[in-house]
Motif scaffolding. Structure first.
Motif, PDB file in Angstrom:
ATOM      1  N   THR A 121       0.829  -1.208   0.000  1.00 12.00           N
ATOM      2  CA  THR A 121       0.000   0.000   0.000  1.00 12.00           C
ATOM      3  C   THR A 121       0.865   1.260   0.000  1.00 12.00           C
ATOM      4  O   THR A 121       0.586   2.219  -0.729  1.00 12.00           O
ATOM      5  N   ALA A 122       1.911   1.251   0.818  1.00 12.98           N
ATOM      6  CA  ALA A 122       2.793   2.424   0.891  1.00 12.98           C
ATOM      7  C   ALA A 122       3.498   2.670  -0.439  1.00 12.98           C
ATOM      8  O   ALA A 122       3.625   3.815  -0.889  1.00 12.98           O
ATOM      9  N   VAL A 123       3.963   1.592  -1.080  1.00 14.44           N
ATOM     10  CA  VAL A 123       4.630   1.730  -2.384  1.00 14.44           C
ATOM     11  C   VAL A 123       3.662   2.276  -3.428  1.00 14.44           C
ATOM     12  O   VAL A 123       3.997   3.175  -4.209  1.00 14.44           O
ATOM     13  N   LEU A 124       2.431   1.740  -3.439  1.00 12.18           N
ATOM     14  CA  LEU A 124       1.443   2.227  -4.401  1.00 12.18           C
ATOM     15  C   LEU A 124       1.080   3.687  -4.133  1.00 12.18           C
ATOM     16  O   LEU A 124       0.802   4.448  -5.070  1.00 12.18           O
ATOM     17  N   ALA A 125       1.084   4.089  -2.848  1.00 12.07           N
ATOM     18  CA  ALA A 125       0.813   5.493  -2.530  1.00 12.07           C
ATOM     19  C   ALA A 125       1.889   6.403  -3.099  1.00 12.07           C
ATOM     20  O   ALA A 125       1.598   7.481  -3.628  1.00 12.07           O
ATOM     21  N   VAL A 126       3.145   5.970  -2.988  1.00 10.56           N
ATOM     22  CA  VAL A 126       4.253   6.744  -3.558  1.00 10.56           C
ATOM     23  C   VAL A 126       4.111   6.847  -5.070  1.00 10.56           C
ATOM     24  O   VAL A 126       4.255   7.922  -5.669  1.00 10.56           O
ATOM     25  N   ILE A 127       3.813   5.718  -5.709  1.00  7.74           N
ATOM     26  CA  ILE A 127       3.668   5.705  -7.170  1.00  7.74           C
ATOM     27  C   ILE A 127       2.502   6.591  -7.598  1.00  7.74           C
ATOM     28  O   ILE A 127       2.608   7.359  -8.565  1.00  7.74           O
ATOM     29  N   LEU A 128       1.371   6.483  -6.876  1.00  6.46           N
ATOM     30  CA  LEU A 128       0.205   7.289  -7.233  1.00  6.46           C
ATOM     31  C   LEU A 128       0.516   8.775  -7.116  1.00  6.46           C
ATOM     32  O   LEU A 128       0.159   9.561  -8.009  1.00  6.46           O
ATOM     33  N   GLN A 129       1.177   9.170  -6.030  1.00  6.40           N
ATOM     34  CA  GLN A 129       1.504  10.582  -5.864  1.00  6.40           C
ATOM     35  C   GLN A 129       2.420  11.062  -6.986  1.00  6.40           C
ATOM     36  O   GLN A 129       2.238  12.154  -7.536  1.00  6.40           O
ATOM     37  N   THR A 130       3.373  10.217  -7.358  1.00  2.29           N
ATOM     38  CA  THR A 130       4.294  10.579  -8.450  1.00  2.29           C
ATOM     39  C   THR A 130       3.548  10.744  -9.770  1.00  2.29           C
ATOM     40  O   THR A 130       3.775  11.696 -10.517  1.00  2.29           O
ATOM     41  N   ARG A 131       2.621   9.819 -10.042  1.00  2.00           N
ATOM     42  CA  ARG A 131       1.882   9.882 -11.300  1.00  2.00           C
ATOM     43  C   ARG A 131       0.876  11.041 -11.301  1.00  2.00           C
ATOM     44  O   ARG A 131       0.621  11.644 -12.352  1.00  2.00           O
ATOM     45  N   LEU A 132       0.277  11.352 -10.141  1.00  4.51           N
ATOM     46  CA  LEU A 132      -0.625  12.499 -10.070  1.00  4.51           C
ATOM     47  C   LEU A 132       0.123  13.795 -10.383  1.00  4.51           C
ATOM     48  O   LEU A 132      -0.390  14.675 -11.093  1.00  4.51           O
ATOM     49  N   ASP A 133       1.344  13.904  -9.860  1.00  2.00           N
ATOM     50  CA  ASP A 133       2.156  15.089 -10.147  1.00  2.00           C
ATOM     51  C   ASP A 133       2.506  15.161 -11.632  1.00  2.00           C
ATOM     52  O   ASP A 133       2.466  16.235 -12.244  1.00  2.00           O
ATOM     53  N   ALA A 134       2.847  13.992 -12.209  1.00  2.00           N
ATOM     54  CA  ALA A 134       3.247  13.967 -13.622  1.00  2.00           C
ATOM     55  C   ALA A 134       2.063  14.262 -14.542  1.00  2.00           C
ATOM     56  O   ALA A 134       2.225  14.863 -15.606  1.00  2.00           O
ATOM     57  N   ARG A 135       0.867  13.803 -14.158  1.00  2.00           N
ATOM     58  CA  ARG A 135      -0.321  13.978 -15.007  1.00  2.00           C
ATOM     59  C   ARG A 135      -1.074  15.269 -14.701  1.00  2.00           C
ATOM     60  O   ARG A 135      -2.086  15.569 -15.353  1.00  2.00           O
ATOM     61  N   ALA A 136      -0.625  16.046 -13.717  1.00  2.00           N
ATOM     62  CA  ALA A 136      -1.328  17.268 -13.314  1.00  2.00           C
ATOM     63  C   ALA A 136      -1.593  18.236 -14.471  1.00  2.00           C
ATOM     64  O   ALA A 136      -2.670  18.848 -14.530  1.00  2.00           O
ATOM     65  N   PRO A 137      -0.654  18.433 -15.424  1.00  7.71           N
ATOM     66  CA  PRO A 137      -0.934  19.370 -16.531  1.00  7.71           C
ATOM     67  C   PRO A 137      -2.146  18.999 -17.369  1.00  7.71           C
ATOM     68  O   PRO A 137      -2.689  19.851 -18.082  1.00  7.71           O
ATOM     69  N   LEU A 138      -2.598  17.726 -17.294  1.00 12.15           N
ATOM     70  CA  LEU A 138      -3.748  17.295 -18.099  1.00 12.15           C
ATOM     71  C   LEU A 138      -5.073  17.651 -17.458  1.00 12.15           C
ATOM     72  O   LEU A 138      -6.131  17.431 -18.060  1.00 12.15           O
TER      73      LEU A 138
END
Length: 478
Positions: free
Chosen positions: A418-435
Motif C-alpha cells: 500500500t505504501a509503495v502504491l501510494a508513492v507511485i500514485l503521488q508521483t503519477r498524479l504530479d506527472a499527469r497534473a498538466p492534463l
C-alpha cells in the motif's frame, strides 16, 4: 485391540470445529474490519478535532504500525501463555483500545489509543489461525481454512460500507463503540467453546534482540514509505527513515540465522518446502488486497466523484466474489493441486485488474462490478490452499510461530504494498497534473499497472507449490 477400535483423527467438518472456527473468526473479523472502517471517517475526524488531513491520517497509520509490531511477537506469546488465554487477552486489549478511542478528546489521544487497539488487533488473526489449525488437524485444515479464510478478504470490502452507514446515522464515536458488543461476545464464546491449549514452551527465552530489530524495523520501513507517499517535501527525510528500517531488518536476518535460541520469526522456516513458495504468494496476496483497496476507493471518490458510501457499494462485488471463490476452494481443495488453485486465483486477480489500467476511457459501472467480482473469486482461491499446505506440514508445537510468520508476511505485503502504491500514485498524479481532471484517472491507471506486476511476482512463487492434490499425496504416503 485398541488399534482396531481407534477411530483416528476426525476427517469431517463437524459442529464442534465449526463452532470453534466461528468464534475465532469473529475476533479476526472485528480486528481486520477496524483496519478499514475508520478510513471512511477520516474527513469527519479531521473536522471534529480541527486537524489537518496530514495529522489525522496518523489515526490509520498508527493502527497499522501497531499491528506490524504485534504480529511477530504472537508466536512467542502463545508458546509462553497458551493459545486460548492469549487470544482472549488480545480481544480484551483491543476492546480497551476501542473504548479509549471512543472517549478520545484530541487527535493525539486518538492516535495513542489506536496504537493500543492495533496491538490487540494485530495478534488476533495469527493466534486465531493457529488455534483453528490445531483444532482441525491435517485432515480437515484445508476445508476449514477455505471457509474462515474469506473473512480477511471481506473485511476491507465491508469496512467502507459499514463505516459509511454508521456515519450516516450516528457520530464518529460509533466507529469504535461498535466493537464492544462484538468483542465481548467473542471473548465469552471463546472461554466456553475453544479448547484450552497449554503453553508449549514456558521456558523459552524471549528473543529480546530480535524484538528490538524486527518489529521496529518493519514499523520504521512502513513509516518511511507512508511519509514518502504523502508527497511532502523534502523527500530526503522519509527516504532516510525507510533506509534505517531496511538496515534494521538486515540486522535481524543476520541475528536470526546466527542465534542458538529460538528467534522471534524463524527464518529457517522459509527454506522448508513449501514454506518459501507459500511466503511469496501471501506477500503478493496482501499487496493485492490492501493495495487495491487503497487505490479503488480513492479512484471512485476522486476520479468518479462518488460518496464514500457509494464507493463502498461499488467495492461490495469483490466480497461476493471472495465468498464464491471460497466455496469453490472448499469443494476442490483436497482434490486439486495447490499450485493449480493458486495460479488460477492469481490469473483471475490479474484479469479483474486489467480494466483499471484503462481508466482513461471511463469504464461503465457494470464493467467495474464484473471486474470486482472476478478479482474477488481469485482472491478467495489463494489464501486457503497456501495456509492449508503450510499448516498441514507443520508439527502442532510449531503452528503458532508458523502462523505468526505467515500473518507477518501478509501484513508486510499489505502495508508495504500500500505504501509503495501510494508513492507511485503521488508521483503519477504530479506527472499527469498538466492534463487537468482527465490526468487523475490516467494517474490511477498508471498505478494499477504495478498491481499487475505484483501478480507476475506471485506467479513466480506459485509455480514452486506442489503439483499434486493433497488426497493424492496422502494416498502415495499411505
Amino acid at each position: 485391540m485398541s488399534a482396531a477400535t481407534d477411530p483416528g483423527p476426525p476427517t469431517e467438518i463437524d459442529g464442534r470445529l465449526l463452532r470453534t472456527a466461528f468464534v475465532l473468526v469473529l475476533g479476526t473479523f472485528m480486528a481486520t474490519l477496524d483496519a478499514t472502517i475508520v478510513n471512511v471517517g477520516i474527513d469527519t475526524l479531521a473536522t471534529e478535532f480541527g486537524a489537518s488531513v496530514t495529522e489525522i491520517q496518523w489515526v490509520t497509520t498508527a493502527y497499522l504500525l501497531a499491528v506490524t509490531l504485534a504480529v511477530p511477537s504472537s508466536g512467542w506469546v502463545v508458546d509462553r501463555f497458551g493459545g486460548r488465554r492469549t487470544w482472549i487477552g488480545a480481544v480484551v486489549l483491543f476492546l480497551a483500545g476501542s473504548l479509549l478511542c471512543a472517549l478520545a478528546w484530541s487527535t493525539a489521544s486518538l492516535i495513542v489509543f489506536r496504537v493500543i487497539q492495533g496491538l490487540g488487533g494485530g495478534m488476533l488473526p495469527p493466534v486465531g489461525q493457529a488455534l483453528v489449525a490445531r483444532a482441525a488437524g491435517p485432515q480437515r485444515i484445508g476445508r476449514i481454512i477455505s471457509i474462515v479464510g474469506v473473512v480477511p478478504l471481506l473485511s476491507p470490502v465491508l469496512g467502507p460500507v459499514i463505516g459509511g452507514s454508521i456515519l450516516a446515522v450516528a457520530d464518529w464515536t460509533w466507529l469504535f463503540w461498535v466493537n464492544l458488543p462484538i468483542g465481548l461476545v467473542a471473548a465469552v464464546l471463546a472461554w466456553k467453546f475453544v479448547a484450552p491449549n497449554p503453553p508449549a514452551a514456558q521456558g523459552t527465552t524471549f528473543d529480546v534482540l530480535g524484538a528490538a530489530l524486527l518489529p521496529p524495523g518493519l514499523a520504521v520501513l512502513v513509516l518511511g514509505l507512508t511519509e514518502l507517499g504523502n508527497g511532502r517535501a523534502p523527500t530526503s527525510a522519509p527516504v532516510l527513515v525507510g533506509l534505517v528500517g531496511v538496515a534494521m531488518l538486515a540486522l535481524y536476518v543476520v541475528h536470526a540465522l546466527r542465534t542458538r535460541g529460538v528467534p522471534l520469526i524463524d527464518l529457517r522456516l522459509f527454506t522448508r518446502p513449501p514454506f518459501g513458495a507459500a511466503a511469496a504468494a501471501l506477500i503478493v496476496l496482501g499487496a493485492s488486497v490492501y493495495g487495491a483497496m487503497f487505490l479503488l476507493p480513492l479512484y471512485f471518490q476522486i476520479g468518479r466523484g462518488l460518496t464514500p458510501f457509494a464507493a463502498g457499494l461499488l467495492l461490495a462485488p469483490q466480497g461476493v466474489g471472495a465468498a464464491l471463490g471460497s466455496v469453490i476452494t472448499n469443494r476442490t481443495i483436497d482434490r486439486v493441486a495447490p499450485r493449480t488453485l493458486v495460479l488460477t486465483g492469481i490469473g483471475l486477480i490479474a484479469l479483474g485488474t486489467v480494466l483499471f489500467t484503462q481508466l482513461g476511457s471511463v469504464p461503465p459501472e457494470g464493467l467495474i462490478v464484473a471486474s470486482m467480482l472476478v478479482r474477488g473469486v481469485g482472491l478467495g482461491m489463494i489464501g486457503a490452499p497456501v495456509m492449508s499446505l503450510v499448516y498441514s506440514s507443520m508439527p502442532h508445537a510449531q503452528l503458532p510461530r508458523a502462523s505468526s510468520a505467515l500473518n507477518l508476511l501478509n501484513t508486510l505485503g499489505g502495508s508495504v504494498g500500500t505504501a509503495v502504491l501510494a508513492v507511485i500514485l503521488q508521483t503519477r498524479l504530479d506527472a499527469r497534473a498538466p492534463l487537468g481532471e482527465p490526468g487523475i484517472a490516467l494517474a490511477f491507471a498508471d498505478t494499477f499497472w504495478w498491481t499487475l506486476g505484483f501478480c507476475l511476482v506471485a506467479v513466480a512463487g506459485a509455480t514452486r507449490l506442489p503439483r499434486r492434490a493433497p488426497a493424492a499425496e496422502q494416498a502415495t504416503s499411505g
